[in-house]
Design a protein around this motif. Structure first.
Motif, PDB file in Angstrom:
ATOM      1  N   PRO A  96     -19.402 -14.075 -28.180  1.00  8.88           N
ATOM      2  CA  PRO A  96     -17.985 -13.817 -28.483  1.00  8.88           C
ATOM      3  C   PRO A  96     -17.193 -15.074 -28.867  1.00  8.88           C
ATOM      4  N   SER A  97     -17.508 -16.219 -28.275  1.00  8.89           N
ATOM      5  CA  SER A  97     -16.700 -17.413 -28.529  1.00  8.89           C
ATOM      6  C   SER A  97     -17.380 -18.439 -29.435  1.00  8.89           C
ATOM      7  N   ARG A  98     -18.673 -18.293 -29.702  1.00  2.40           N
ATOM      8  CA  ARG A  98     -19.373 -19.288 -30.510  1.00  2.40           C
ATOM      9  C   ARG A  98     -20.639 -18.698 -31.112  1.00  2.40           C
ATOM     10  N   THR A  99     -21.237 -19.450 -32.027  1.00  2.00           N
ATOM     11  CA  THR A  99     -22.513 -19.089 -32.627  1.00  2.00           C
ATOM     12  C   THR A  99     -23.513 -20.177 -32.281  1.00  2.00           C
ATOM     13  N   GLN A 100     -24.678 -19.776 -31.813  1.00  5.61           N
ATOM     14  CA  GLN A 100     -25.663 -20.727 -31.326  1.00  5.61           C
ATOM     15  C   GLN A 100     -26.986 -20.513 -32.052  1.00  5.61           C
ATOM     16  N   LEU A 101     -27.593 -21.609 -32.517  1.00  4.67           N
ATOM     17  CA  LEU A 101     -28.909 -21.574 -33.146  1.00  4.67           C
ATOM     18  C   LEU A 101     -29.918 -22.121 -32.156  1.00  4.67           C
ATOM     19  N   THR A 102     -30.937 -21.325 -31.845  1.00  6.68           N
ATOM     20  CA  THR A 102     -31.993 -21.730 -30.923  1.00  6.68           C
ATOM     21  C   THR A 102     -33.296 -21.842 -31.704  1.00  6.68           C
ATOM     22  N   VAL A 103     -33.949 -22.993 -31.588  1.00  4.72           N
ATOM     23  CA  VAL A 103     -35.215 -23.242 -32.277  1.00  4.72           C
ATOM     24  C   VAL A 103     -36.276 -23.524 -31.230  1.00  4.72           C
ATOM     25  N   LYS A 104     -37.392 -22.796 -31.315  1.00  9.67           N
ATOM     26  CA  LYS A 104     -38.505 -22.990 -30.388  1.00  9.67           C
ATOM     27  C   LYS A 104     -39.738 -23.331 -31.210  1.00  9.67           C
ATOM     28  N   ALA A 105     -40.141 -24.611 -31.150  1.00  5.71           N
ATOM     29  CA  ALA A 105     -41.303 -25.062 -31.913  1.00  5.71           C
ATOM     30  C   ALA A 105     -41.915 -26.281 -31.230  1.00  5.71           C
ATOM     31  N   PHE A 106     -43.212 -26.403 -31.347  1.00  9.45           N
ATOM     32  CA  PHE A 106     -43.966 -27.556 -30.850  1.00  9.45           C
ATOM     33  C   PHE A 106     -43.748 -27.789 -29.349  1.00  9.45           C
TER      34      PHE A 106
ATOM     35  N   ILE B  35     -23.391 -23.928 -33.805  1.00 10.81           N
ATOM     36  CA  ILE B  35     -23.153 -23.976 -35.257  1.00 10.81           C
ATOM     37  C   ILE B  35     -21.971 -23.081 -35.633  1.00 10.81           C
ATOM     38  N   THR B  36     -20.988 -22.991 -34.745  1.00  8.36           N
ATOM     39  CA  THR B  36     -19.827 -22.138 -34.994  1.00  8.36           C
ATOM     40  C   THR B  36     -19.101 -22.495 -36.295  1.00  8.36           C
ATOM     41  N   PRO B  37     -18.825 -23.786 -36.577  1.00  8.21           N
ATOM     42  CA  PRO B  37     -18.130 -24.099 -37.838  1.00  8.21           C
ATOM     43  C   PRO B  37     -18.933 -23.685 -39.075  1.00  8.21           C
ATOM     44  N   LEU B  38     -20.241 -23.870 -39.033  1.00  8.33           N
ATOM     45  CA  LEU B  38     -21.091 -23.476 -40.158  1.00  8.33           C
ATOM     46  C   LEU B  38     -21.085 -21.963 -40.345  1.00  8.33           C
ATOM     47  N   ASP B  39     -21.106 -21.213 -39.241  1.00  8.94           N
ATOM     48  CA  ASP B  39     -21.073 -19.756 -39.321  1.00  8.94           C
ATOM     49  C   ASP B  39     -19.727 -19.268 -39.860  1.00  8.94           C
ATOM     50  N   LYS B  40     -18.636 -19.901 -39.432  1.00  7.42           N
ATOM     51  CA  LYS B  40     -17.315 -19.527 -39.951  1.00  7.42           C
ATOM     52  C   LYS B  40     -17.226 -19.807 -41.451  1.00  7.42           C
ATOM     53  N   PHE B  41     -17.767 -20.945 -41.894  1.00 10.02           N
ATOM     54  CA  PHE B  41     -17.763 -21.265 -43.316  1.00 10.02           C
ATOM     55  C   PHE B  41     -18.596 -20.254 -44.103  1.00 10.02           C
ATOM     56  N   TRP B  42     -19.754 -19.877 -43.571  1.00 10.82           N
ATOM     57  CA  TRP B  42     -20.618 -18.905 -44.241  1.00 10.82           C
ATOM     58  C   TRP B  42     -19.901 -17.550 -44.368  1.00 10.82           C
ATOM     59  N   ASN B  43     -19.233 -17.110 -43.299  1.00 12.06           N
ATOM     60  CA  ASN B  43     -18.496 -15.848 -43.354  1.00 12.06           C
ATOM     61  C   ASN B  43     -17.356 -15.923 -44.370  1.00 12.06           C
ATOM     62  N   PHE B  44     -16.647 -17.060 -44.413  1.00  7.40           N
ATOM     63  CA  PHE B  44     -15.592 -17.238 -45.399  1.00  7.40           C
ATOM     64  C   PHE B  44     -16.154 -17.182 -46.819  1.00  7.40           C
ATOM     65  N   LEU B  45     -17.273 -17.850 -47.036  1.00  9.67           N
ATOM     66  CA  LEU B  45     -17.893 -17.870 -48.364  1.00  9.67           C
ATOM     67  C   LEU B  45     -18.327 -16.463 -48.784  1.00  9.67           C
ATOM     68  N   CYS B  46     -18.905 -15.706 -47.867  1.00  9.24           N
ATOM     69  CA  CYS B  46     -19.310 -14.332 -48.179  1.00  9.24           C
ATOM     70  C   CYS B  46     -18.096 -13.447 -48.455  1.00  9.24           C
ATOM     71  N   ASP B  47     -17.038 -13.591 -47.651  1.00 10.90           N
ATOM     72  CA  ASP B  47     -15.816 -12.809 -47.880  1.00 10.90           C
ATOM     73  C   ASP B  47     -15.176 -13.182 -49.214  1.00 10.90           C
ATOM     74  N   PHE B  48     -15.111 -14.475 -49.522  1.00 13.07           N
ATOM     75  CA  PHE B  48     -14.514 -14.933 -50.758  1.00 13.07           C
ATOM     76  C   PHE B  48     -15.285 -14.439 -51.984  1.00 13.07           C
ATOM     77  N   SER B  49     -16.624 -14.350 -51.850  1.00  8.55           N
ATOM     78  CA  SER B  49     -17.472 -13.922 -52.963  1.00  8.55           C
ATOM     79  C   SER B  49     -17.684 -12.411 -52.980  1.00  8.55           C
ATOM     80  N   CYS B  50     -17.087 -11.693 -52.041  1.00  7.14           N
ATOM     81  CA  CYS B  50     -17.227 -10.241 -51.916  1.00  7.14           C
ATOM     82  C   CYS B  50     -18.698  -9.838 -51.718  1.00  7.14           C
ATOM     83  N   LEU B  51     -19.417 -10.631 -50.933  1.00 12.25           N
ATOM     84  CA  LEU B  51     -20.815 -10.336 -50.615  1.00 12.25           C
ATOM     85  C   LEU B  51     -20.892  -9.702 -49.231  1.00 12.25           C
TER      86      LEU B  51
END
Length: 87
Positions: free
Chosen positions: A50-60, A68-84
């Motif tokens: 609800p308050s943030r977006t988290q990327l979890t990587v499990k390797a090696f 990565i909340t700012p990156l997710d907000k930017f991605w949502n803005f870009l999709c909304d702006f492009s009508c995707l």
């Protein structure tokens, strides 16, 4: 006058080598965990809390998480702006 394109091809070759080697190592790590331990956890997982977006990587043998909340907000803005459509 013909330009020398050898540096371009050399850089492209090195870049492709690094990319394919990393992809291969990640694939072997995932399949090895799956066959040896029955661990079907994906390599990368995006958790939208609800308050943030988290990327979890499990390797090696390691598991790391990043906010990565700012990156997710930017991605949502870009999709909304492009009508995707996005989820």
């Amino acid at each position: 006058m013909k330009k020398d394109t050898r540096p371009f091809w050399f850089g492209l070759g090195i870049g492709m080598f690094v990319f394919l080697t990393t992809a291969g190592l990640l694939a072997v790590d995932y399949q090895g965990r799956k066959l040896s331990f029955g661990d079907t956890t994906p390599l990368a997982q995006l958790d939208r809390l609800p308050s943030r977006t988290q990327l979890t990587v499990k390797a090696f043998g390691r598991e790391e998480s990043w906010d990565i909340t700012p990156l997710d907000k930017f991605w949502n803005f870009l999709c909304d702006f492009s009508c995707l459509p996005h989820g």
